[in-house]
Design a protein around this motif. Structure first.
Motif, short mmCIF file in Angstrom:
data_model
loop_
_atom_site.label_atom_id
_atom_site.label_comp_id
_atom_site.label_asym_id
_atom_site.label_seq_id
_atom_site.Cartn_x
_atom_site.Cartn_y
_atom_site.Cartn_z
N ILE A 105 0.85 -1.19 0.00
CA ILE A 105 0.00 0.00 0.00
C ILE A 105 0.89 1.25 0.00
O ILE A 105 1.93 1.28 0.65
CB ILE A 105 -0.93 0.01 1.22
N CYS A 146 -4.35 0.33 -4.31
CA CYS A 146 -3.15 0.36 -3.48
C CYS A 146 -2.68 1.77 -3.15
O CYS A 146 -1.91 1.95 -2.21
CB CYS A 146 -2.01 -0.40 -4.17
N CYS A 147 -3.11 2.74 -3.93
CA CYS A 147 -2.71 4.14 -3.71
C CYS A 147 -3.92 4.96 -3.27
O CYS A 147 -4.93 5.01 -3.98
CB CYS A 147 -2.12 4.75 -4.99
N ARG A 148 -3.81 5.58 -2.14
CA ARG A 148 -4.92 6.37 -1.62
C ARG A 148 -5.17 7.62 -2.45
O ARG A 148 -6.29 8.14 -2.48
CB ARG A 148 -4.63 6.75 -0.17
N CYS A 187 5.46 1.76 5.02
CA CYS A 187 4.46 0.95 4.32
C CYS A 187 5.11 -0.27 3.66
O CYS A 187 4.58 -1.39 3.74
CB CYS A 187 3.73 1.79 3.27
N THR A 195 0.69 5.42 0.65
CA THR A 195 -0.18 6.46 1.21
C THR A 195 0.10 7.84 0.63
O THR A 195 -0.57 8.80 0.99
CB THR A 195 0.01 6.52 2.73
#
Length: 457
Positions: free
Chosen positions: A273, A312-314, A434, A275
């Motif tokens: 992940i 996977c990317c906010r 992460c 962030t």
């Protein structure tokens, strides 16, 4: 960006591309590895993250051997119990998946540098005394085993143990053997049988080389299904891209769209992940359609990566070139340069360009733009990701920006390596945390699936 930051960003790529042997000559000199300073620097910055990088699938074997050497030669004074435990777990993993000859090279190198910490001794004794092919190993590599054991325990101790094995048992000798040697062995009786042969002159060599295969049971499982494919088709390169191919060729249907969502969710569970803020330039121009059995295949894999990155990317922003809709219908020219400038304007932490590599709109324009970025003060990492049909695709004419970092993917199982490589280029503590959490989860999974024989109880 300072030199230390650049070193950190390039280290992951170095691990995955450089497989220069770890050289230990017979002249008594110290081991030779040109990237020693790099490894030591990364270890000192974050020992846990450095160690966990060894579990990444694409890290080269000789780089894993270097990590093993660094872990065993370095002192752990001042580390917490949890830190020591993690480093021991990674050490056990490396000892299990590396070729035995490479492991023995590392043990002999530890003797050359006179490194003999408690964790070093335990690792050497655990590996040798509990090796599944101990008899064959002792027959084939007797001098190396003797040198390694004498370095770990001391020459006098090892030779005293070997002598006691050949003499009548006494309570005093058995106490000595248990204290110094047999407490490291899971099968003491087997060690009692094999150990004296290491010092018995004239012992005939009866090896068959089976010891060299001890690690293959693990490495074959770690390779994954994609490397065992004999024939690559449009629908056996992962479930996500296969479903997208059906959507492109057969039209939309609720069943396919539901399956697509399910496969994406399943894939994301096994991926890291991020962030931070990321920009994705997605090439959906006319060239990505391809033809014949490859029709829509590379574009489907590119869109599959896009769907995974969304989860996977906010904070992901997508800049599509050419096509429109979902899945994007391939059309128009490949103007990657303008899309890159639009992506950089949003000030992301990272930009990934996903393309088949054919630039047919102002050829060379993207390369000129990339070359001008540093002069304009732009330090945002930009990575070119090649979407391929097979691992053997020739990219000679498909590299529009040779000076950009290049990643390649053709199968869904490549996504993990692509994401790790992308996220590792972001210079932030949050990104590293992460990645470290993901690699720790990966190590947990490997230990459950493989049941490593090198684990120290």
């Amino acid at each position: 960006m300072n030199a230390n930051q650049k070193t950190s960003l390039n280290f992951f790529n170095h691990l995955c591309t450089d497989n220069t042997p770890f050289i230990l000559r017979r002249d008594g000199q110290l081991p030779q590895w040109q990237d020693a300073t790099l490894h030591q620097s990364m270890y000192e910055q974050n020992p846990e993250f450095y160690a966990l990088l060894a579990v990444v699938e694409t890290v080269q074997p000789w780089q894993q051997a270097r990590i093993l050497f660094q872990l065993l030669q370095s002192s752990r004074v001042g580390m917490s119990a949890d830190q020591r435990c993690l480093l021991n777990r990674v050490t056990a993993f490396l000892l299990a998946i590396l070729a035995p000859d490479s492991v023995l090279t590392i043990f002999l190198a530890l003797k050359r540098v006179r490194s003999n910490h408690k964790h070093t001794t335990k690792a050497i004794l655990n590996y040798i005394l509990n090796h599944p092919e101990l008899a064959d190993l002792a027959s084939s590599r007797r001098p190396a085993l003797v040198d390694s054991l004498e370095h770990a325990l001391g020459k006098n101790v090892v030779r005293a143990c070997a002598k006691m094995f050949t003499q009548p048992e006494t309570e005093e000798s058995q106490t000595y053997l248990r204290r110094h040697l047999l407490r490291f062995a899971r099968d003491p009786e087997w060690v009692k049988l094999i150990f004296p042969l290491l010092y018995k002159q004239g012992t005939p060599q009866t090896s068959n080389g089976n010891y060299k295969l001890a690690h293959t049971q693990y490495t074959e499982k770690l390779k994954g299904e994609k490397l065992r494919l004999k024939t690559v088709t449009a629908t056996n390169r992962g479930d996500i891209s296969a479903t997208l191919v059906h959507l492109y060729r057969g039209g939309k249907s609720p069943e396919l769209e539901q399956s697509l969502d399910y496969y994406v969710e399943e894939s994301v569970r096994q991926l890291p992940i991020f962030t931070g803020k990321m920009a994705l330039v997605l090439d959906a121009s006319a060239s990505t359609r391809s033809y014949g059995e490859r029709e829509f295949s590379t574009l489907s894999q590119s869109v599959a990566l896009q769907l995974v990155l969304k989860k996977c990317c906010r904070n992901l922003q997508v800049y599509t070139v050419g096509g429109s809709g979902f899945p994007p219908v391939p059309q128009g020219h490949t103007d990657l340069a303008l899309a890159l400038l639009d992506a950089l304007e949003s000030q992301p932490d990272l930009v990934a360009i996903v393309s088949d590599g054919y630039e047919n709109y102002y050829p060379g324009d993207l390369e000129r733009v990339v070359e001008a970025l540093p002069r304009c003060g732009v330090e945002t990492p930009v990575v070119f990701c090649h979407s391929k049909f097979t691992p053997a695709d020739n990219l000679t004419l498909r590299r529009p920006v040779p000076n950009l970092p290049q990643l390649e993917f053709w199968h869904q199982e490549d996504f993990e390596t692509v994401l790790l490589s992308l996220f590792s280029r972001v210079n932030s503590q949050e990104a590293q945390t992460c990645l470290q959490q993901f690699l720790l989860q990966k190590l947990d999974q490997i230990e459950k699936e493989l049941a490593l024989w090198t684990v120290i109880n």
